[in-house]
Design an enzyme around this catalytic site. Sequence first.
Site, PDB file in Angstrom:
ATOM      1  N   LYS A 254       0.829  -1.203   0.000  1.00  0.00           N
ATOM      2  CA  LYS A 254       0.000   0.000   0.000  1.00  0.00           C
ATOM      3  C   LYS A 254       0.870   1.262   0.000  1.00  0.00           C
ATOM      4  CE  LYS A 254      -3.801  -2.206   2.537  1.00  0.00           C
ATOM      5  NZ  LYS A 254      -4.539  -2.250   3.812  1.00  0.00           N
TER       6      LYS A 254
ATOM      7  N   CYS B   1      -0.829   1.102   6.722  1.00  0.00           N
ATOM      8  CA  CYS B   1      -1.010   0.081   7.761  1.00  0.00           C
ATOM      9  C   CYS B   1      -1.934  -1.026   7.269  1.00  0.00           C
ATOM     10  CB  CYS B   1      -1.618   0.689   9.021  1.00  0.00           C
ATOM     11  SG  CYS B   1      -0.757   2.106   9.697  1.00  0.00           S
ATOM     12  N   ASP B   2      -1.821  -2.176   7.921  1.00  0.00           N
ATOM     13  CA  ASP B   2      -2.774  -3.252   7.688  1.00  0.00           C
ATOM     14  C   ASP B   2      -2.846  -4.102   8.948  1.00  0.00           C
ATOM     15  OD1 ASP B   2      -4.327  -4.563   5.239  1.00  0.00           O
ATOM     16  OD2 ASP B   2      -3.613  -6.157   6.558  1.00  0.00           O
ATOM     17  N   SER B   3      -4.044  -4.554   9.298  1.00  0.00           N
ATOM     18  CA  SER B   3      -4.239  -5.318  10.529  1.00  0.00           C
ATOM     19  C   SER B   3      -4.872  -6.674  10.248  1.00  0.00           C
ATOM     20  CB  SER B   3      -5.135  -4.549  11.509  1.00  0.00           C
ATOM     21  OG  SER B   3      -4.555  -3.332  11.896  1.00  0.00           O
TER      22      SER B   3
ATOM     23  N   GLY C 299       0.632  -4.132  10.770  1.00  0.00           N
ATOM     24  CA  GLY C 299       1.852  -3.808  10.042  1.00  0.00           C
ATOM     25  C   GLY C 299       1.866  -2.344   9.640  1.00  0.00           C
TER      26      GLY C 299
END
EC number: 3.6.1.9
Length: 230
Positions: A59, A84-86, A121
């Site tokens: 991203k 970010c990524d969760s 992340g």
Amino acid sequence: MKLLLASASPARRQTLLSAGIDPWVAVSDVDEEAILDALRIANPQVSPTEQVSALANAKAQSIYQLVVQRREVGEPVPDALVACDSMFAFQGEVVGKPHSPKVAFERLRRMRGRSGELFTGHTLIDVSTGRSTSAVSKAVIHMGAMSDAQIKAYIATGEPLEVAGSFTIDGVGGPFIDSIEGDHHGVVGISLPTVRKMMVSLGLNIVDFWERDAGRPRPVQPPVRLLDQQ
């Protein structure tokens, strides 16, 4: 200095706003499922840490290319950007957004009264140099006991359908989170301590991104999106 948030998440933006940072917003169009499929083909045992790191980096790099194009034609660009990524890991399974009420109901029934791990992340890019750094925050989530009726009522709000793990802590789902071990902000979607440390590693200072009225109450304005900047 200006930070760009490469995410459409209102919770992530609100977390930054509460910390004195009013970010620009841009949303990448990366194919998340294709990225995850490629990771799983290469390594069927790929960890949650590797998955959220790969998605956050993809991203960030996607939006960075847009920023570079804008800079080349003399348009305004941010000084740094963060993506970010969760994902939520429960009983050996990595679960993302449920998307449907049926999936959310089945998942929340299994999770109630139990615990899982939330991984977020982060990738930060210094726009002036192109240098980047990545990190993952982790927290253990202890879910409260929810009756079937409470689960149905929660799903009816629509909140759990498009969030990792099918729950939030900063919204309607908050009463059903008994406790957290680890980074609270990471559970919301962006870890402020992690962002601060990443900035330090790139020679940046988080206080330089504070708005002049940081710390003072102010009305929340609609986000300024990257393509709105002229």
